[in-house]
Design a protein around this motif. Structure first.
Motif, PDB file in Angstrom:
ATOM      1  N   PRO A  67       0.827  -1.223   0.000  1.00 39.78           N
ATOM      2  CA  PRO A  67       0.000   0.000   0.000  1.00 39.78           C
ATOM      3  C   PRO A  67       0.849   1.257   0.000  1.00 39.78           C
ATOM      4  CG  PRO A  67      -0.048  -1.080   2.147  1.00 39.78           C
ATOM      5  CD  PRO A  67       0.633  -2.035   1.214  1.00 39.78           C
ATOM      6  N   PHE A  68       0.375   2.263  -0.697  1.00 39.55           N
ATOM      7  CA  PHE A  68       1.024   3.575  -0.733  1.00 39.55           C
ATOM      8  C   PHE A  68      -0.034   4.582  -0.302  1.00 39.55           C
ATOM      9  CE2 PHE A  68       2.312   7.565  -2.700  1.00 39.55           C
ATOM     10  CZ  PHE A  68       3.682   7.592  -2.468  1.00 39.55           C
ATOM     11  N   ALA A  92      -1.188   2.130   5.948  1.00 39.32           N
ATOM     12  CA  ALA A  92       0.134   2.018   5.317  1.00 39.32           C
ATOM     13  C   ALA A  92       0.946   0.863   5.887  1.00 39.32           C
ATOM     14  CB  ALA A  92       0.903   3.324   5.510  1.00 39.32           C
ATOM     15  N   HIS A  93       0.371   0.060   6.781  1.00 33.66           N
ATOM     16  CA  HIS A  93       1.073  -1.082   7.378  1.00 33.66           C
ATOM     17  C   HIS A  93       1.580  -2.020   6.279  1.00 33.66           C
ATOM     18  CE1 HIS A  93       2.085  -4.103  10.318  1.00 33.66           C
ATOM     19  NE2 HIS A  93       1.259  -4.979   9.771  1.00 33.66           N
ATOM     20  N   ASN A  94       2.838  -2.417   6.391  1.00 32.13           N
ATOM     21  CA  ASN A  94       3.518  -3.254   5.385  1.00 32.13           C
ATOM     22  C   ASN A  94       3.718  -2.529   4.058  1.00 32.13           C
ATOM     23  OD1 ASN A  94       3.773  -5.591   7.021  1.00 32.13           O
ATOM     24  ND2 ASN A  94       1.659  -6.172   6.574  1.00 32.13           N
ATOM     25  N   GLY A  95       3.566  -1.200   4.082  1.00 30.96           N
ATOM     26  CA  GLY A  95       3.741  -0.433   2.861  1.00 30.96           C
ATOM     27  C   GLY A  95       4.438   0.891   3.119  1.00 30.96           C
ATOM     28  N   VAL A  96       3.961   1.933   2.450  1.00 29.94           N
ATOM     29  CA  VAL A  96       4.623   3.242   2.468  1.00 29.94           C
ATOM     30  C   VAL A  96       3.640   4.315   2.903  1.00 29.94           C
ATOM     31  CG1 VAL A  96       5.802   4.979   1.069  1.00 29.94           C
ATOM     32  CG2 VAL A  96       6.202   2.545   0.627  1.00 29.94           C
ATOM     33  N   PHE A 149       5.388   0.765   8.786  1.00 33.09           N
ATOM     34  CA  PHE A 149       5.428   1.355   7.453  1.00 33.09           C
ATOM     35  C   PHE A 149       6.780   1.995   7.192  1.00 33.09           C
ATOM     36  CE2 PHE A 149       3.720   4.451  10.442  1.00 33.09           C
ATOM     37  CZ  PHE A 149       4.531   5.555  10.223  1.00 33.09           C
ATOM     38  N   GLN A 150       7.056   2.204   5.906  1.00 39.53           N
ATOM     39  CA  GLN A 150       8.239   2.950   5.494  1.00 39.53           C
ATOM     40  C   GLN A 150       7.822   4.396   5.264  1.00 39.53           C
ATOM     41  OE1 GLN A 150      10.303   1.142   2.234  1.00 39.53           O
ATOM     42  NE2 GLN A 150      11.899   2.699   2.135  1.00 39.53           N
TER      43      GLN A 150
END
Length: 508
Positions: free
Chosen positions: A266-267, A294-298, A339-340
């Motif tokens: 996800p973004f 945004a968990h596990n994403g950006v 998230f990142q």
């Protein structure tokens, strides 16, 4: 007469199983729901009554008591309608439900008996599967969630009268999977972005090592498109991550925003007017915020200084702990937030401070005040800070080489493979998670690189945190160059990323 069935209630992003019990007895006709039922659940009495009558069944004119166990958990949501109606019909002898101890029910009823889509079904299904339930009776509109859980056999219903024969109803319903909206396919390829070689290297390093990244530059230089390009550089979601992320989106009723086919991460890019509750989650009954989506994403924050300071301050805990805790009177709620973090900003209010051939109308005081909107603790959590310069004429007019994307993806995949092998059985996923002790173990520089490190310490006035961030990035650059040990070239490139931050007066 007594009977029971099973449903569930959402608590945070997890579900808890609920036993729906019905007792029909002699006495003054009435319908009562007990067991800490919320307003939405109590309203189900009228929906269930009308749905049962309009579906061709009889309403028992007796004293009806519904209990939702356990009684110490708040129950809310219209998804209890289907379970209450089904157990009431079975208790009154109008239908027979086989193997009810292995069945899970969730669905909202219309007054005419139609069964509506409900949110949060995926979390409920995962909990039901963990508790060894084998079958799930759901609205047909929740088919997308149902097919994600392999250990449950779903019965997808359109109408309440389908309860007469679940097997036959599921076969003739003929639900077809809805086409995915291919979310993520519109994100740009890094190779399609013109110029910005240094910024591209930073994006590649961020994608390979999981580093947080801040892009600083004037309007129109490509900061947003650079940030968006990271989506196709990141590894696809694995099965566990896909279920975790999809369950959060299911609770927020926006599962269509995920690309379940391509498994893109996800973004999430909220507007700068967002509130604290919208960013981290909240409400009377807390629901996930943007950081959990945004968990596990950006998570990408464009125009970073335009966000309220109180909103940005809320990012400190999730960036450190990878989760957020929200406390309400009825209990504490934990939401995942691994998230990142990517952000973009202008160097000054007008955007052109330090830009060649452009006039900046901002005073020095305005520039300092603008940049000070970012607190030190937040900047401390950003490994990479890059100055993005305006494109030159040739970079705008002429296309890039078509081979760039292949090289980027190949290098990133190789770097991830080296990290996975290096950190096997340590619990570390990537270089951005290294602490000081782990840096001393995994980030040994060569003899020539040590001299560069000493010079960097003197010129950049590195603190312990600055040293840690520098070595994290150097380790990632070494992995991208397939170097087991950090070389002089790797460290110089990492120092360059720090130098851009210093030029922009954003040195941590």
């Amino acid at each position: 007469m007594y009977s029971y069935l099973y449903s569930a209630v959402i608590h945070g992003v997890m579900a808890e199983m609920v036993k729906v019990e019905v007792d029909i007895s002699r006495g003054l006709p009435g319908f009562n729901i007990v067991g800490l039922a919320g307003k939405t659940v109590r309203e189900s009495a009228k929906r269930v009554r009308s749905a049962i009558i309009n579906s061709g069944f009889e309403w028992p004119v007796k004293k009806i008591t519904v209990n939702l166990a356990p009684g110490n958990i708040n129950k809310y949501g219209s998804h209890f309608d289907l379970a209450i109606a089904a157990v009431l019909l079975e208790c009154s002898g109008q239908i027979k439900i086989k193997n009810k101890e292995n069945k899970f029910f969730a669905g909202e009823l219309n007054l005419n008996g139609n069964i509506n889509h409900v949110k949060g079904v995926l979390s409920m299904l995962l909990t039901a599967a963990e508790n060894n339930y084998l079958q799930a009776v759901l609205p047909g509109a929740n088919q997308k969630e149902a097919v994600l859980v392999k250990n449950l056999n779903p019965y997808l219903l359109k109408h309440l009268h389908d309860l007469n024969n679940l097997e036959a109803a599921a076969k003739r319903s003929g639900f077809k999977p809805k086409s995915n909206n291919d979310s993520g396919l519109n994100y740009p390829e890094l190779s399609q972005i013109r110029g910005q070689k240094s910024a591209k290297k930073a994006v590649v390093a961020a994608a390979a090592g999981g580093h947080n990244l801040l892009l600083i530059g004037p309007p129109g230089c490509g900061k947003t498109v650079l940030a968006e390009s990271i989506v196709k550089l990141l590894a696809p979601l694995n099965k566990k991550e896909l279920l975790e992320t999809a369950s959060i989106y299911s609770i927020n009723n926006n599962l269509n925003e995920l690309n379940l086919k391509k498994k893109y991460r996800p973004f999430v890019a909220p507007h700068h007017s967002i509130t604290s509750a919208g960013l981290i989650g909240g409400g009377q009954i807390p629901v996930p915020g943007e950081i959990s989506l945004a968990h596990n994403g950006v998570l990408f924050l464009d125009e970073l200084p335009e966000f309220k300071n109180s909103v940005l301050a809320n990012l400190r805990e999730p960036l450190e702990k990878k989760k957020i805790k929200i406390v309400r009177q009825q209990g504490s709620y934990y939401f995942p937030a691994d998230f990142q973090f990517l952000a973009a900003m202008n160097p000054c209010p007008c955007g052109f401070a330090g830009v060649k051939d452009r006039d900046c109308n901002c005073s020095e005081r305005d520039i300092v005040r603008y940049q000070q909107k970012l607190s030190g603790p937040l900047k401390d959590r950003i490994d990479l800070q890059i100055e993005v310069l305006p494109l030159k004429k040739d970079e705008i007019l002429y296309e890039n080489s078509a081979a760039e994307e292949i090289n980027y993806l190949k290098k990133i995949k190789k770097a991830r493979s080296m990290q996975a092998q290096r950190y096997q059985d340590t619990g570390i996923k990537n270089n951005s998670e290294l602490n000081l002790e782990e840096i001393e173990k995994y980030c040994q520089p060569s003899s020539s690189a040590k001299k560069v490190l000493e010079q960097a310490y003197e010129s950049l006035k590195l603190s312990v945190r600055g040293y840690i961030r520098l070595m994290r990035v150097a380790r990632t650059i070494a992995d991208l160059n397939s170097n087991p040990q950090i070389t002089e070239t790797d460290l110089i490139e990492a120092v360059d990323f720090r130098w851009y931050a210093e030029k922009s007066e954003m040195l941590l």
